[in-house]
Design a protein around this motif. Sequence first.
Motif, PDB file in Angstrom:
ATOM      1  N   GLU A   1       0.830  -1.202   0.000  1.00  0.00           N
ATOM      2  CA  GLU A   1       0.000   0.000   0.000  1.00  0.00           C
ATOM      3  C   GLU A   1       0.872   1.263   0.000  1.00  0.00           C
ATOM      4  O   GLU A   1       0.476   2.296  -0.536  1.00  0.00           O
ATOM      5  CB  GLU A   1      -0.925   0.009   1.228  1.00  0.00           C
ATOM      6  N   GLU A   2       2.061   1.171   0.613  1.00  0.00           N
ATOM      7  CA  GLU A   2       2.996   2.294   0.638  1.00  0.00           C
ATOM      8  C   GLU A   2       3.803   2.408  -0.656  1.00  0.00           C
ATOM      9  O   GLU A   2       4.569   3.363  -0.825  1.00  0.00           O
ATOM     10  CB  GLU A   2       3.972   2.135   1.804  1.00  0.00           C
ATOM     11  N   GLY A   3       3.652   1.425  -1.533  1.00  0.00           N
ATOM     12  CA  GLY A   3       4.431   1.435  -2.766  1.00  0.00           C
ATOM     13  C   GLY A   3       5.806   0.807  -2.616  1.00  0.00           C
ATOM     14  O   GLY A   3       6.628   0.891  -3.542  1.00  0.00           O
ATOM     15  N   ARG A   4       6.075   0.153  -1.517  1.00  0.00           N
ATOM     16  CA  ARG A   4       7.370  -0.517  -1.289  1.00  0.00           C
ATOM     17  C   ARG A   4       7.217  -1.971  -1.732  1.00  0.00           C
ATOM     18  O   ARG A   4       7.181  -2.909  -0.946  1.00  0.00           O
ATOM     19  CB  ARG A   4       7.756  -0.400   0.185  1.00  0.00           C
ATOM     20  N   PHE A   5       7.133  -2.157  -3.057  1.00  0.00           N
ATOM     21  CA  PHE A   5       6.705  -3.436  -3.607  1.00  0.00           C
ATOM     22  C   PHE A   5       7.743  -4.539  -3.438  1.00  0.00           C
ATOM     23  O   PHE A   5       7.386  -5.690  -3.180  1.00  0.00           O
ATOM     24  CB  PHE A   5       6.327  -3.260  -5.080  1.00  0.00           C
ATOM     25  N   ASP A   6       9.009  -4.221  -3.591  1.00  0.00           N
ATOM     26  CA  ASP A   6      10.024  -5.261  -3.433  1.00  0.00           C
ATOM     27  C   ASP A   6      10.005  -5.826  -2.013  1.00  0.00           C
ATOM     28  O   ASP A   6      10.051  -7.043  -1.806  1.00  0.00           O
ATOM     29  CB  ASP A   6      11.411  -4.696  -3.765  1.00  0.00           C
ATOM     30  N   GLU A   7       9.948  -4.908  -1.025  1.00  0.00           N
ATOM     31  CA  GLU A   7       9.909  -5.350   0.373  1.00  0.00           C
ATOM     32  C   GLU A   7       8.634  -6.127   0.656  1.00  0.00           C
ATOM     33  O   GLU A   7       8.655  -7.147   1.356  1.00  0.00           O
ATOM     34  CB  GLU A   7      10.012  -4.144   1.300  1.00  0.00           C
ATOM     35  N   ALA A   8       7.516  -5.647   0.104  1.00  0.00           N
ATOM     36  CA  ALA A   8       6.235  -6.335   0.299  1.00  0.00           C
ATOM     37  C   ALA A   8       6.294  -7.744  -0.259  1.00  0.00           C
ATOM     38  O   ALA A   8       5.806  -8.709   0.361  1.00  0.00           O
ATOM     39  CB  ALA A   8       5.110  -5.547  -0.360  1.00  0.00           C
ATOM     40  N   GLY A   9       6.876  -7.898  -1.450  1.00  0.00           N
ATOM     41  CA  GLY A   9       6.978  -9.217  -2.050  1.00  0.00           C
ATOM     42  C   GLY A   9       7.813 -10.161  -1.214  1.00  0.00           C
ATOM     43  O   GLY A   9       7.468 -11.346  -1.030  1.00  0.00           O
ATOM     44  N   GLN A  10       8.933  -9.666  -0.674  1.00  0.00           N
ATOM     45  CA  GLN A  10       9.789 -10.503   0.159  1.00  0.00           C
ATOM     46  C   GLN A  10       9.054 -10.950   1.423  1.00  0.00           C
ATOM     47  O   GLN A  10       9.144 -12.112   1.841  1.00  0.00           O
ATOM     48  CB  GLN A  10      11.054  -9.740   0.528  1.00  0.00           C
ATOM     49  N   LEU A  11       8.321 -10.022   2.060  1.00  0.00           N
ATOM     50  CA  LEU A  11       7.579 -10.363   3.272  1.00  0.00           C
ATOM     51  C   LEU A  11       6.482 -11.381   2.974  1.00  0.00           C
ATOM     52  O   LEU A  11       6.249 -12.308   3.763  1.00  0.00           O
ATOM     53  CB  LEU A  11       6.978  -9.097   3.889  1.00  0.00           C
TER      54      LEU A  11
ATOM     55  N   HIS B   1      -1.301  -8.160  -5.088  1.00  0.00           N
ATOM     56  CA  HIS B   1      -1.222  -6.707  -5.275  1.00  0.00           C
ATOM     57  C   HIS B   1       0.164  -6.296  -5.769  1.00  0.00           C
ATOM     58  O   HIS B   1       0.282  -5.394  -6.612  1.00  0.00           O
ATOM     59  CB  HIS B   1      -1.541  -6.000  -3.952  1.00  0.00           C
ATOM     60  N   VAL B   2       1.199  -6.934  -5.240  1.00  0.00           N
ATOM     61  CA  VAL B   2       2.559  -6.602  -5.663  1.00  0.00           C
ATOM     62  C   VAL B   2       2.718  -6.859  -7.161  1.00  0.00           C
ATOM     63  O   VAL B   2       3.224  -6.011  -7.918  1.00  0.00           O
ATOM     64  CB  VAL B   2       3.586  -7.412  -4.851  1.00  0.00           C
ATOM     65  N   HIS B   3       2.295  -8.039  -7.622  1.00  0.00           N
ATOM     66  CA  HIS B   3       2.401  -8.353  -9.046  1.00  0.00           C
ATOM     67  C   HIS B   3       1.615  -7.357  -9.896  1.00  0.00           C
ATOM     68  O   HIS B   3       2.084  -6.912 -10.949  1.00  0.00           O
ATOM     69  CB  HIS B   3       1.881  -9.769  -9.301  1.00  0.00           C
ATOM     70  N   TYR B   4       0.413  -6.992  -9.442  1.00  0.00           N
ATOM     71  CA  TYR B   4      -0.428  -6.089 -10.233  1.00  0.00           C
ATOM     72  C   TYR B   4       0.190  -4.699 -10.318  1.00  0.00           C
ATOM     73  O   TYR B   4       0.288  -4.116 -11.407  1.00  0.00           O
ATOM     74  CB  TYR B   4      -1.823  -6.018  -9.609  1.00  0.00           C
ATOM     75  N   GLU B   5       0.602  -4.155  -9.183  1.00  0.00           N
ATOM     76  CA  GLU B   5       1.114  -2.788  -9.176  1.00  0.00           C
ATOM     77  C   GLU B   5       2.479  -2.689  -9.863  1.00  0.00           C
ATOM     78  O   GLU B   5       2.853  -1.615 -10.340  1.00  0.00           O
ATOM     79  CB  GLU B   5       1.216  -2.274  -7.731  1.00  0.00           C
ATOM     80  N   GLN B   6       3.227  -3.800  -9.958  1.00  0.00           N
ATOM     81  CA  GLN B   6       4.507  -3.779 -10.655  1.00  0.00           C
ATOM     82  C   GLN B   6       4.365  -4.134 -12.134  1.00  0.00           C
ATOM     83  O   GLN B   6       5.355  -4.164 -12.860  1.00  0.00           O
ATOM     84  CB  GLN B   6       5.479  -4.762  -9.986  1.00  0.00           C
ATOM     85  N   GLY B   7       3.119  -4.405 -12.554  1.00  0.00           N
ATOM     86  CA  GLY B   7       2.895  -4.725 -13.959  1.00  0.00           C
ATOM     87  C   GLY B   7       3.379  -6.106 -14.340  1.00  0.00           C
ATOM     88  O   GLY B   7       3.546  -6.401 -15.536  1.00  0.00           O
ATOM     89  N   ASP B   8       3.572  -6.983 -13.376  1.00  0.00           N
ATOM     90  CA  ASP B   8       4.061  -8.337 -13.647  1.00  0.00           C
ATOM     91  C   ASP B   8       2.843  -9.255 -13.808  1.00  0.00           C
ATOM     92  O   ASP B   8       2.594 -10.146 -12.994  1.00  0.00           O
ATOM     93  CB  ASP B   8       4.937  -8.793 -12.478  1.00  0.00           C
TER      94      ASP B   8
END
Length: 904
Positions: free
Chosen positions: A645-655, A675-682
Amino acid sequence: MTSSASVIRGTVAVVGVGAAGTLAAIQLCEIAMRRHIPLRILLIDPAPEAGRGRAYASRDPRHLLNVPAGGMSCYPDDPGHFVRWLCRHGQPEITAADFVPRYRYGAYLADTLGQAIIAAHGVAEIRRLRTRVTDCHFHGRTARMELADGTTAEADGVVLAVGPTTTSSARLPAPLRTSDRFVADAWAPDALDAPAAPGCTDDVLLVGTGLTAVDVALHLERAGRTVYAVSRTGLLPQAHLVTPLPPVPSDELPTALGLPMLRAAVHRHISRVQRAQGDWRPAVDGLRPRTAQLWASLSPDDRADFLRHDASVWNTHRHRMPPTTAEVLARMRRTHRLHTRRAEVTDAHPLTPTSWAIDLSDGHRLTVGWIIDCTGRGLPLAQSTDVLWRNLRRHGLAVPGPLGIGVATRHGQLCDEAGHPRHPVWTLGAPRQGELWETTAIPEIRVQAAEVADRVLSLPAFGDATDSPSPRTRRRPSDGAGLALTTNSAAAAAYRKGTERMLKVQAGAEKAFRRATTLDPGFAVAHAALALIGYEGGADVDIPRALAQARRCAAERADDRERAFVDMVAQRVRGQAQEADAALLRYLDAWPGDRLALAAAVPTIAFAGLHDAHNGTARRLVEQTAPAHDGHWFHTSLLAFMRQEEGRFDEAGQLAEQALAQEPNSGHAMHALAHVHYEQGDHAAGRSRLDDWLAGHGRGATHRAHFSWHAALHELALDDSAAVRRRWTTQLAPGKVTGVRALVDSGSLLWRAWLTGSWQGRLPITDVVDAVAADAFERPATAFTALHAAIALTAAGDLPGLRRLHSHARTADLAQRDVIAPLCEAFENLVEEAWPRAAQQLERLLPKLPTVGGSAAQREIVEETLLYALVSAGRCDTAKERLQQRLDRRSSPHDRRRLAALPA
């Protein structure tokens, strides 16, 4: 029957199973169940069915309740119970303001008692004795009751629910009282069969003009007949308002200062309210909670003065009739089929075998074929001819109440001449009129029933509820996170299972919580958890009922934490955003390790979260509670969701991956990863990962539709409209998804696909609307649900539905007033193709959207609607800017194609 493991501790006899007795029996069953007190309950009454008595036995559909349905619940702490029962039993359109046939209320009482008896199976043994009690006396602490069938019964406590003492027609001329054309009791079985027989048009005289006379007049009304009604005042009851106004209380009325000052103060209160509200009814209704206190403050002389000069006027204004009933009576008066007179019967003479001449005190003479006593008021106890009351008075068990009205009681327990309770005999309803004055309506009787049942089951004969855990018990089971539970080990295990399934977003939480309440009906936290998942997750739970049970149980046995948990859930269910958030934050500040409460605070897949989560409160809360959870996979899942939600997608994915490694079934972790995959366009990898999880560890996920919705978002972004349609058909179509999930996931996906040109042909939105309860569109409980209701109604082009939702939102919580109401207006303009206006309104609303809850991906649908409105309004440059900004955040083949297709 009780189970073999339970030993009956005592017996309670409920004498009379009309409304009052049924309410008392319901409370006895439920309190015994919560406290686990094995007992026997004797229900003694010759009536064929419990719950009806005389008041609710009439099958005439014109005989309506004199109180709106919203005021007739069996439970004082669950006012909507009767309305919900009606909705479940064939009348889904009923509201709290409606007046329903009295016979339906009798059925409701009987059914509610039946459900209470079933629920108490294994604790309470119920015996139904279809006979009358003729006498009662005590041997030591045991009441021995003599029955009309020649048998006896014994009990440790007795509840007398036999209604008012018998009426008398002694003031009427003696020749009339012995005539077969005189009906002494209008509600005696078959009493009105002859005057109501088809073809009988003899004129009728009703002695009395109160609510009983109103019902009899309706029952006997027909062409060719005149109904006369006489009384000392000649006043019919006033009517309720068609659109009720809320009561206006007055805390300024004097007490212990005498009737003249009280009378003047009441008149001032009514005048002040009438000037402000335009009607006197809210003032009279506002006096209701204080009536008993005011009555008790008067001296015997003042009470007698009130009865002589004020009681009739008070009764006609306080005890009102339904508006439709008033309309029928007004029509009868206009057509001269009903006449009321301020008079009394002074003499009577038979003219023929079927007609009588009746002389009135005002000098008029009437010729009628039937005379019916509708005074409905019981005799003073000293004059009662009822055999049971007469014997109770002879034994000294019952003495007359104030001014001889009813019986003397203290908290409902019968008193001796000195005013002291001596024996375990209680009464409720009409016999307490001398003590309380207002005591014959259901809102008063249901409170008395709860109090009497509590006092009866507190007798030494019923002992301590040693089978139930106490907050003081040294070793109690825990909730899995180390928080103690006031329950038994089996119920605690079921609660832990329900909590675990909630945390994993797996099906079965509702079933587990229900089992916990079955294993221990007094388990407050389990009842509260049911209310919470019903409110937040749309589970099939009677939310007000579960919450009322939780609060009752918490009041009887719970520790400070459990009471705080129940209070927190109650605040949340009430829907007042600021109070709900404050209660949840206070609770988690004191008990940060409660995982279920933490789940409710974070806006993820299962819960809407804090109402002000958009300002960072939820994120700070997750971080602050980290020490209490010590790296537990659930807390790691929530932290992953907050980071994305904060836009810290790499950290979110790892967690998220870390949490899934600890618990592969964690729906919250998989949700954060989606959500991480969607917001990163993956999008390709995101769809593949979701499909693999759904086929494996996510097979038991309770929100599978939402994961399918996430996969469909990836397919929309990949510009694969065929895949979107396949997923809709196989995973998201109504029948596969129902309830709120159909609204939030299926409905929003259809609208998004249509807006972006990814859905060709008929849009099956009406199938979605039909799969969702009407309340979700008419009266959504949360702003998040209201948002998706507005989307579905817009997709369906349902302008009237949008306007009804708009009207509801204007009077709902702050988020609905500030966001949903103007959003409905924007969508209305969209349906009417007022594109510029719709686009302008949607642009203004976008910054406010986070207050409705949910994720950025869910709220994005409003931006999609804005893009459609902008293009339709010819503002393609603005639409291009917004699409480009989104492409700068994440890649999307579909958005790139849309951008290229937009004209300059």
